[in-house]
Design a protein around this motif. Structure first.
Motif, PDB file in Angstrom:
ATOM      1  N   MET A   1       0.845  -1.191   0.000  1.00 31.57           N
ATOM      2  CA  MET A   1       0.000   0.000   0.000  1.00 31.57           C
ATOM      3  C   MET A   1       0.881   1.242   0.000  1.00 31.57           C
ATOM      4  N   ARG A   2       0.477   2.223  -0.813  1.00 23.10           N
ATOM      5  CA  ARG A   2       1.238   3.457  -0.919  1.00 23.10           C
ATOM      6  C   ARG A   2       0.309   4.664  -0.787  1.00 23.10           C
ATOM      7  N   LEU A   3       0.816   5.761  -0.220  1.00 24.85           N
ATOM      8  CA  LEU A   3       0.123   7.040  -0.261  1.00 24.85           C
ATOM      9  C   LEU A   3       0.545   7.734  -1.542  1.00 24.85           C
ATOM     10  N   THR A   4      -0.428   8.167  -2.331  1.00 25.69           N
ATOM     11  CA  THR A   4      -0.104   8.794  -3.603  1.00 25.69           C
ATOM     12  C   THR A   4      -0.807  10.136  -3.733  1.00 25.69           C
ATOM     13  N   VAL A   5      -0.274  10.985  -4.580  1.00 26.88           N
ATOM     14  CA  VAL A   5      -0.917  12.239  -4.931  1.00 26.88           C
ATOM     15  C   VAL A   5      -1.731  11.984  -6.187  1.00 26.88           C
ATOM     16  N   THR A   6      -3.044  12.192  -6.114  1.00 27.65           N
ATOM     17  CA  THR A   6      -3.939  11.872  -7.220  1.00 27.65           C
ATOM     18  C   THR A   6      -4.356  13.144  -7.949  1.00 27.65           C
ATOM     19  N   PRO A   7      -4.098  13.237  -9.249  1.00 28.33           N
ATOM     20  CA  PRO A   7      -4.507  14.429 -10.001  1.00 28.33           C
ATOM     21  C   PRO A   7      -6.024  14.513 -10.121  1.00 28.33           C
ATOM     22  N   GLU A   8      -6.553  15.733 -10.162  1.00 27.12           N
ATOM     23  CA  GLU A   8      -7.993  15.943 -10.275  1.00 27.12           C
ATOM     24  C   GLU A   8      -8.416  16.362 -11.675  1.00 27.12           C
ATOM     25  N   ASN A   9      -7.453  16.597 -12.549  1.00 22.47           N
ATOM     26  CA  ASN A   9      -7.786  16.933 -13.931  1.00 22.47           C
ATOM     27  C   ASN A   9      -6.603  16.576 -14.825  1.00 22.47           C
ATOM     28  N   LEU A  10      -6.786  16.723 -16.132  1.00 18.51           N
ATOM     29  CA  LEU A  10      -5.769  16.329 -17.089  1.00 18.51           C
ATOM     30  C   LEU A  10      -4.492  17.131 -16.940  1.00 18.51           C
ATOM     31  N   LEU A  11      -4.613  18.437 -16.698  1.00 11.02           N
ATOM     32  CA  LEU A  11      -3.418  19.270 -16.566  1.00 11.02           C
ATOM     33  C   LEU A  11      -2.587  18.859 -15.355  1.00 11.02           C
ATOM     34  N   GLU A  12      -3.257  18.518 -14.245  1.00  9.29           N
ATOM     35  CA  GLU A  12      -2.524  18.061 -13.072  1.00  9.29           C
ATOM     36  C   GLU A  12      -1.856  16.715 -13.341  1.00  9.29           C
ATOM     37  N   TRP A  13      -2.520  15.862 -14.094  1.00 12.72           N
ATOM     38  CA  TRP A  13      -1.921  14.570 -14.450  1.00 12.72           C
ATOM     39  C   TRP A  13      -0.651  14.773 -15.251  1.00 12.72           C
ATOM     40  N   ILE A  14      -0.704  15.701 -16.210  1.00 15.62           N
ATOM     41  CA  ILE A  14       0.474  15.992 -17.031  1.00 15.62           C
ATOM     42  C   ILE A  14       1.594  16.569 -16.165  1.00 15.62           C
ATOM     43  N   ALA A  15       1.230  17.476 -15.255  1.00 17.15           N
ATOM     44  CA  ALA A  15       2.236  18.100 -14.388  1.00 17.15           C
ATOM     45  C   ALA A  15       2.939  17.057 -13.533  1.00 17.15           C
ATOM     46  N   LEU A  16       2.175  16.091 -13.027  1.00 19.05           N
ATOM     47  CA  LEU A  16       2.790  15.011 -12.253  1.00 19.05           C
ATOM     48  C   LEU A  16       3.656  14.131 -13.136  1.00 19.05           C
ATOM     49  N   LYS A  17       3.188  13.868 -14.351  1.00 18.91           N
ATOM     50  CA  LYS A  17       3.887  12.961 -15.248  1.00 18.91           C
ATOM     51  C   LYS A  17       5.243  13.513 -15.660  1.00 18.91           C
ATOM     52  N   ILE A  18       5.338  14.819 -15.843  1.00 20.66           N
ATOM     53  CA  ILE A  18       6.603  15.409 -16.295  1.00 20.66           C
ATOM     54  C   ILE A  18       7.415  15.973 -15.133  1.00 20.66           C
ATOM     55  N   ASN A  19       7.049  15.586 -13.915  1.00 22.81           N
ATOM     56  CA  ASN A  19       7.820  15.971 -12.726  1.00 22.81           C
ATOM     57  C   ASN A  19       7.844  17.477 -12.509  1.00 22.81           C
ATOM     58  N   LEU A  20       6.718  18.124 -12.800  1.00 19.81           N
ATOM     59  CA  LEU A  20       6.600  19.564 -12.588  1.00 19.81           C
ATOM     60  C   LEU A  20       6.132  19.898 -11.171  1.00 19.81           C
ATOM     61  N   VAL A  21       5.510  18.931 -10.501  1.00 23.41           N
ATOM     62  CA  VAL A  21       4.980  19.144  -9.150  1.00 23.41           C
ATOM     63  C   VAL A  21       6.057  18.770  -8.127  1.00 23.41           C
ATOM     64  N   PRO A  22       6.411  19.678  -7.206  1.00 20.12           N
ATOM     65  CA  PRO A  22       7.436  19.370  -6.197  1.00 20.12           C
ATOM     66  C   PRO A  22       6.881  18.467  -5.095  1.00 20.12           C
ATOM     67  N   LEU A  23       6.812  17.162  -5.361  1.00 16.34           N
ATOM     68  CA  LEU A  23       6.235  16.230  -4.391  1.00 16.34           C
ATOM     69  C   LEU A  23       6.893  16.301  -3.013  1.00 16.34           C
ATOM     70  N   PRO A  24       8.218  16.491  -2.923  1.00 19.43           N
ATOM     71  CA  PRO A  24       8.813  16.609  -1.579  1.00 19.43           C
ATOM     72  C   PRO A  24       8.201  17.734  -0.757  1.00 19.43           C
ATOM     73  N   LEU A  25       7.776  18.814  -1.424  1.00 24.20           N
ATOM     74  CA  LEU A  25       7.125  19.904  -0.708  1.00 24.20           C
ATOM     75  C   LEU A  25       5.785  19.453  -0.137  1.00 24.20           C
ATOM     76  N   LEU A  26       5.058  18.652  -0.916  1.00 21.20           N
ATOM     77  CA  LEU A  26       3.788  18.132  -0.410  1.00 21.20           C
ATOM     78  C   LEU A  26       4.027  17.192   0.776  1.00 21.20           C
ATOM     79  N   HIS A  27       5.015  16.313   0.648  1.00 22.90           N
ATOM     80  CA  HIS A  27       5.332  15.400   1.750  1.00 22.90           C
ATOM     81  C   HIS A  27       5.699  16.162   3.009  1.00 22.90           C
TER      82      HIS A  27
END
Length: 352
Positions: A1-27
């Motif tokens: 089991m993993r905790l994940t950040v789930t996109p709510e729209n296509l643009l957010e999905w793309i941002a996550l896919k290309i590593n544009l979202v600073p996940l360490p900041l969210l963590h």
């Protein structure tokens, strides 16, 4: 089991896919707030107040003696997390909070919330020192009487669903008559097996401080004629010879060193009757090479490994390490049993 950040729209999905979202900041920024918010809401009685019919911010604030503005912010976050529904200025409980956070429900994890908020949270400040020195807290040596009470309530809460699954899945002899539960305190695993096997009786070996607080919890099961506590210490006590059909050590191996676990396994092997089973019930640490004995590369196992290293100086073990204690003691390995209700956790079983 993993905790994940789930996109709510296509643009957010793309941002996550290309590593544009600073996940360490969210963590680092979001996750601590989320964890503390759930703990404080449980501790302050917010879920109980809503269950009693206090549904507006002002009603809940009055009932829980909280500040309305601050409470509104807390409720907003918890609604996003799925703990509440909000409609027409009123909050109601979701199935998530109704099942798991109301203190009087059999499966409630409320006891763990209280322990984590009042006892464990300050321990996390010591993580930096642990990383520098390798010296953990060894919390069993420092708990006050009240903290022991919180601890036992937490352990009971943590096994609410697990013990039921353990009772169904544990591969034990149908003709078993005597069980040793090492460090079993509240005894819920022993209760589950005794309900499954009519002739089984159990001895729970634990520290006196644990028994003092756990005895009333065990008494609720109404099995005082078949399950009893015995004051002792797994590291220093002898378990006897050819005495038990089942020996269980649940959530205790992570407090012991590799050498100590080997010695316990040796004593268990001696104490088992021919055909008896030794079950080590634990969170499993995934191996560095990805080999996890079928339990999975689990966020749960890895995070608990760090937590137990900090708080009890040992940590989790891999399936391969646990099995090495059992085989060194002369036992034969059986199939590892995993849990559906607690991902990252398993029964590592061996027979005499």
């Amino acid at each position: 089991m993993r905790l994940t950040v789930t996109p709510e729209n296509l643009l957010e999905w793309i941002a996550l896919k290309i590593n544009l979202v600073p996940l360490p900041l969210l963590h680092a920024q979001i996750f601590p707030i989320v964890g503390k918010a759930v703990l404080e809401a449980a501790d302050k009685g917010v879920f109980e107040a809503v269950q009693r019919g206090k549904q507006t911010v002002d009603e809940i604030a009055t009932d829980c003696r909280l500040h309305p503005k601050a409470l509104g912010e807390l409720l907003g976050l918890l609604t996003v997390l799925g703990y509440f529904r909000y409609r027409g200025g009123r909050y109601t409980l979701t199935r998530l909070s109704s099942r798991w956070l109301l203190k009087n429900n059999d499966e409630s994890v409320f006891g763990m919330m209280l322990f984590n908020n009042r006892v464990v949270w300050p321990w996390l400040d010591q993580l930096g020192n642990y990383l520098q020195t390798g010296e953990g807290i060894q919390y069993h040596d420092h708990l006050t009487t009240q903290q022991w009470a919180y601890y036992q309530q937490a352990m009971l809460a943590a096994t609410g669903t697990e013990a039921k699954e353990f009772g169904r899945k544990a591969p034990v002899p149908k003709t078993a008559t005597l069980m040793l539960d090492i460090g079993g305190s509240h005894g819920q695993h022993a209760v589950a097996l005794c309900r499954r096997i009519p002739d089984l009786q159990a001895i729970i070996l634990d520290l006196p401080q644990a028994i003092e607080q756990a005895a009333p919890l065990l008494a609720r099961a109404g099995m005082g004629d078949r399950i009893r506590h015995q004051v002792g210490n797994a590291l220093t006590d002898d378990f006897g010879e050819n005495r038990y059909d089942i020996v269980l050590m649940s959530s205790l191996a992570h407090h012991f060193s590799d050498e100590q676990n080997r010695e316990v396994a040796r004593k268990v092997a001696k104490a088992l009757k021919p055909g008896g089973v030794y079950i080590i019930n634990e969170f499993i640490r995934p191996e560095v090479d990805g080999e996890s004995g079928g339990v999975g590369t689990s966020l749960v196992g890895s995070s608990m490994d760090l937590f137990y290293g900090l708080t009890s100086t040992a940590g989790n073990y891999s399936v391969r390490e646990i099995q090495s204690w059992q085989t060194a003691a002369g036992l034969s390995l059986s199939k590892v049993k995993t849990y559906l209700s607690i991902p990252g956790r398993a029964m590592v079983v061996a027979k005499k």
